[in-house]
Design an enzyme around this catalytic site. Sequence first.
Site, PDB file in Angstrom:
ATOM      1  N   LYS A  75       0.840  -1.215   0.000  1.00  0.00           N
ATOM      2  CA  LYS A  75       0.000   0.000   0.000  1.00  0.00           C
ATOM      3  C   LYS A  75       0.874   1.264   0.000  1.00  0.00           C
ATOM      4  CE  LYS A  75      -2.215  -1.501   3.720  1.00  0.00           C
ATOM      5  NZ  LYS A  75      -1.652  -2.867   3.801  1.00  0.00           N
ATOM      6  N   THR A  76       1.857   1.290   0.902  1.00  0.00           N
ATOM      7  CA  THR A  76       2.742   2.460   0.981  1.00  0.00           C
ATOM      8  C   THR A  76       3.519   2.603  -0.323  1.00  0.00           C
ATOM      9  OG1 THR A  76       3.021   1.858   3.309  1.00  0.00           O
ATOM     10  CG2 THR A  76       4.488   3.557   2.459  1.00  0.00           C
ATOM     11  N   ASP A 120      -1.356   6.321   7.037  1.00  0.00           N
ATOM     12  CA  ASP A 120      -1.385   4.882   7.266  1.00  0.00           C
ATOM     13  C   ASP A 120      -2.355   4.600   8.412  1.00  0.00           C
ATOM     14  OD1 ASP A 120      -0.652   2.309   6.802  1.00  0.00           O
ATOM     15  OD2 ASP A 120       1.301   2.421   7.802  1.00  0.00           O
ATOM     16  N   THR A 169      -5.992  -1.648   7.003  1.00  0.00           N
ATOM     17  CA  THR A 169      -6.178  -3.096   6.989  1.00  0.00           C
ATOM     18  C   THR A 169      -7.654  -3.411   7.251  1.00  0.00           C
ATOM     19  OG1 THR A 169      -5.508  -2.976   9.298  1.00  0.00           O
ATOM     20  CG2 THR A 169      -3.849  -3.741   7.739  1.00  0.00           C
ATOM     21  N   ARG A 228       6.456  -8.130   1.837  1.00  0.00           N
ATOM     22  CA  ARG A 228       7.315  -7.729   2.960  1.00  0.00           C
ATOM     23  C   ARG A 228       7.919  -8.962   3.618  1.00  0.00           C
ATOM     24  NH1 ARG A 228       4.379  -4.149   6.570  1.00  0.00           N
ATOM     25  NH2 ARG A 228       5.301  -2.433   5.416  1.00  0.00           N
TER      26      ARG A 228
HETATM   27  P1  ADP Z   1       2.101  -1.956   3.197  1.00  0.00           P
HETATM   28  O1  ADP Z   1       2.118  -0.464   3.106  1.00  0.00           O
HETATM   29  O2  ADP Z   1       0.920  -2.568   2.501  1.00  0.00           O
HETATM   30  O3  ADP Z   1       2.236  -2.466   4.601  1.00  0.00           O
HETATM   31  P2  ADP Z   1       4.626  -1.733   1.793  1.00  0.00           P
HETATM   32  O4  ADP Z   1       4.224  -0.914   0.625  1.00  0.00           O
HETATM   33  O5  ADP Z   1       5.345  -1.046   2.902  1.00  0.00           O
HETATM   34  O6  ADP Z   1       3.367  -2.517   2.390  1.00  0.00           O
HETATM   35  O7  ADP Z   1       5.514  -2.940   1.218  1.00  0.00           O
HETATM   36  C1  ADP Z   1       6.376  -3.698   2.032  1.00  0.00           C
HETATM   37  C2  ADP Z   1       7.634  -4.081   1.267  1.00  0.00           C
HETATM   38  O8  ADP Z   1       7.273  -5.017   0.260  1.00  0.00           O
HETATM   39  C3  ADP Z   1       8.305  -2.907   0.555  1.00  0.00           C
HETATM   40  O9  ADP Z   1       9.607  -2.799   1.016  1.00  0.00           O
HETATM   41  C4  ADP Z   1       8.365  -3.260  -0.907  1.00  0.00           C
HETATM   42  O10 ADP Z   1       9.708  -3.324  -1.321  1.00  0.00           O
HETATM   43  C5  ADP Z   1       7.810  -4.645  -1.013  1.00  0.00           C
HETATM   44  N1  ADP Z   1       6.722  -4.695  -1.988  1.00  0.00           N
HETATM   45  C6  ADP Z   1       5.414  -4.494  -1.730  1.00  0.00           C
HETATM   46  N2  ADP Z   1       4.679  -4.659  -2.846  1.00  0.00           N
HETATM   47  C7  ADP Z   1       5.532  -4.971  -3.825  1.00  0.00           C
HETATM   48  C8  ADP Z   1       5.361  -5.282  -5.223  1.00  0.00           C
HETATM   49  N3  ADP Z   1       4.146  -5.319  -5.772  1.00  0.00           N
HETATM   50  N4  ADP Z   1       6.462  -5.548  -5.967  1.00  0.00           N
HETATM   51  C9  ADP Z   1       7.686  -5.540  -5.377  1.00  0.00           C
HETATM   52  N5  ADP Z   1       7.907  -5.286  -4.079  1.00  0.00           N
HETATM   53  C10 ADP Z   1       6.852  -4.997  -3.301  1.00  0.00           C
END
Ligand code: ADP
Length: 353
Positions: A75-76, A120, A169, A228
């Site tokens: 998401k981030t 977030d 979430t 992640r």
């Molecule tokens: P969320 O915000 O949903 O908790 P993040 O965007 O922080 O998740 O992603 C966590 C990690 O996973 C990041 O460091 C990123 O490098 C990796 N990641 C997430 N989605 C992808 C994707 N679609 N392709 C490659 N790496 C990804």
Amino acid sequence: MAIEEHGASAGNFTTGQTTSTETEQFENTLRPKTFDDYIGQADVKRNLKVFVQAAKKREETLEHTVFYGPPGLGKTTLSMILAHEMNSQLRITSGPALEKPGDLAAILTNLKEGEFLFIDEIHRLRMPVEEILYSAMEDFAIDLVVGKGPSARTMRLDIPKFTLIGATTRFSMLAGPLRDRFGHVEKLRFYEAPEIQEILTRSAKILDIEIETSAAEKLSYCARRTPRIANRLLRRMRDFAEIQHEGVITDTVVEQGLKSLSIDEKGLDYSDQDYLKNLCEKFGGGPVGLSTMAAAMGEEENTIEEVIEPFLIMEGFIQKTPRGRIVTDLAWSHLGLKSPVTQNQNGGQTIML
Ligand code: ADP
């Protein structure tokens, strides 16, 4: 693109959430910067590309967007990509970090035209803070109360046009007025194993880690379908490889590494296994309520509901029913235990209560 953070995020390995600055730095190194680098989530990406192109063509800001799905799905990362594609900046904060309406008002008034604000855990905003967002999102203005007591009055302050990105979430926990103000709502899904393998291969390349194809494939089934967690496992496997196997991540490294981390062949980690064992051994497979499970495991209800259960439901180990959580036959056989129902059927007896 500059990124500015307000407030810290917390968490641990099991929940797949960020734990420390070092971990955050590691994650940032691996974050895809463009849509092309972002693997999977094809439908979401397709939509977002259209929205970005349309906004650019009309020379408007992108509409407010909310991403929802379990932690670690990207998401981030997607929010950063959006800001990057719109040639803008992203400011990051989180629901729990915004304690007072003034905290949010200060951020909003400091935004520049076209910038992105990422909140977030937006479902955890306090109501007085959330109310500031309503007029900010709709009219690009905030109402501030000046003075106290009978002489208090409201003053409307214009703020620059911006794009709010909310991540959550728990989409169902967003209040109606907030939900309605988002132009785009995008759900992120758990990844397929080949997509996770692609992410692992990409990350290994960036980090200059040698990993055999079959080892990456093996690992891709054990990452809870979450980028992640895949990246964190890769880091752990690199440790095992460096100390015990001359640096290359092979099948053997993965097998031994996963065993040392108590991750089984279905990718269930300690918390998942603990959940299933509790449900089967203490409660005969359920139904059990959330608060009882939380007490039995010594775990927070939020973590159970937002992190552990979505994966177990998706993999078919448990079901949520109106009376509580129940395990499926798959969970019984995975734990090597006999389901009481199967035992009854085998014994040819039915117990009437
Ligand atoms: P969320 O915000 O949903 O908790 P993040 O965007 O922080 O998740 O992603 C966590 C990690 O996973 C990041 O460091 C990123 O490098 C990796 N990641 C997430 N989605 C992808 C994707 N679609 N392709 C490659 N790496 C990804």
